[in-house]
Design a protein around this motif. Sequence first.
Motif, PDB file in Angstrom:
ATOM      1  N   ALA A  63       5.075   2.759  -9.564  1.00 41.26           N
ATOM      2  CA  ALA A  63       3.804   3.478  -8.835  1.00 41.26           C
ATOM      3  C   ALA A  63       3.352   3.674  -8.336  1.00 41.26           C
ATOM      4  O   ALA A  63       2.001   3.250  -8.027  1.00 41.26           O
ATOM      5  CB  ALA A  63       5.384   3.468  -7.313  1.00 41.26           C
ATOM      6  N   GLN A  64       3.277   4.801  -9.321  1.00 42.31           N
ATOM      7  CA  GLN A  64       2.180   6.192  -9.084  1.00 42.31           C
ATOM      8  C   GLN A  64       0.802   5.534 -10.091  1.00 42.31           C
ATOM      9  O   GLN A  64       0.057   5.686 -10.290  1.00 42.31           O
ATOM     10  CB  GLN A  64       2.066   7.078 -10.188  1.00 42.31           C
ATOM     11  N   TYR A  65       1.585   4.559 -11.231  1.00 42.14           N
ATOM     12  CA  TYR A  65       0.606   3.454 -12.632  1.00 42.14           C
ATOM     13  C   TYR A  65      -0.280   2.757 -11.349  1.00 42.14           C
ATOM     14  O   TYR A  65      -1.207   2.443 -11.656  1.00 42.14           O
ATOM     15  CB  TYR A  65       1.447   3.531 -13.638  1.00 42.14           C
ATOM     16  N   ARG A  66       0.682   1.908 -10.944  1.00 43.30           N
ATOM     17  CA  ARG A  66       0.060   1.120 -10.282  1.00 43.30           C
ATOM     18  C   ARG A  66      -0.760   1.412  -9.171  1.00 43.30           C
ATOM     19  O   ARG A  66      -1.989   1.237  -9.236  1.00 43.30           O
ATOM     20  CB  ARG A  66       1.306  -0.160  -9.041  1.00 43.30           C
ATOM     21  N   VAL A  67      -0.714   2.644  -8.526  1.00 39.40           N
ATOM     22  CA  VAL A  67      -2.054   2.954  -7.227  1.00 39.40           C
ATOM     23  C   VAL A  67      -3.073   3.557  -8.459  1.00 39.40           C
ATOM     24  O   VAL A  67      -4.653   3.225  -7.995  1.00 39.40           O
ATOM     25  CB  VAL A  67      -0.947   3.992  -6.948  1.00 39.40           C
ATOM     26  N   SER A 123      -9.415   2.198   1.778  1.00 39.72           N
ATOM     27  CA  SER A 123      -9.013   2.580   0.999  1.00 39.72           C
ATOM     28  C   SER A 123      -7.840   3.000   0.197  1.00 39.72           C
ATOM     29  O   SER A 123      -7.051   2.868  -0.039  1.00 39.72           O
ATOM     30  CB  SER A 123     -10.010   3.632  -0.372  1.00 39.72           C
ATOM     31  N   LEU A 124      -7.679   3.994   1.245  1.00 40.05           N
ATOM     32  CA  LEU A 124      -6.758   5.809   1.688  1.00 40.05           C
ATOM     33  C   LEU A 124      -5.452   4.301   2.785  1.00 40.05           C
ATOM     34  O   LEU A 124      -4.598   4.177   1.767  1.00 40.05           O
ATOM     35  CB  LEU A 124      -6.394   6.653   2.556  1.00 40.05           C
ATOM     36  N   GLU A 125      -5.337   3.422   2.870  1.00 43.14           N
ATOM     37  CA  GLU A 125      -4.045   2.597   3.307  1.00 43.14           C
ATOM     38  C   GLU A 125      -3.954   1.396   2.052  1.00 43.14           C
ATOM     39  O   GLU A 125      -3.290   1.643   2.326  1.00 43.14           O
ATOM     40  CB  GLU A 125      -4.398   1.220   4.471  1.00 43.14           C
ATOM     41  N   GLN A 126      -5.097   1.157   1.682  1.00 42.09           N
ATOM     42  CA  GLN A 126      -4.727   0.349   0.318  1.00 42.09           C
ATOM     43  C   GLN A 126      -3.677   1.465  -1.109  1.00 42.09           C
ATOM     44  O   GLN A 126      -3.032   0.729  -1.332  1.00 42.09           O
ATOM     45  CB  GLN A 126      -5.547  -0.517  -0.528  1.00 42.09           C
TER      46      GLN A 126
END
Length: 102
Positions: A71-75, A45-48
Amino acid sequence: MRGTSPCRRARLVSAVRLLLGERHPRRRVARWVDYRSAVFHSGSSLEQVFAIYGNVLQVDADGMVLNDADAQYRVAQWIRACCDPSFRVEPPFEAWETELHL
């Protein structure tokens, strides 16, 4: 982070701050839950999270980050989808966004 390019350092520092809760995603997609427990329980999960952040992030030739909030929003969307099965990611992730480069 010695020997790491400035643009890579910017990505890593920003992603680590996001994950460690030093700052929340700028948009409120993941604020409703303590997402750290959902992400830190599994290495994959962290890798993703890092894969999505790194793939979406854009850095110009001078090493300036152009779209940190995007980028934060997609994460945040990915994390929320993991925690809330009823949440629909819009727009759906494209393959290049979630690809893990080894």
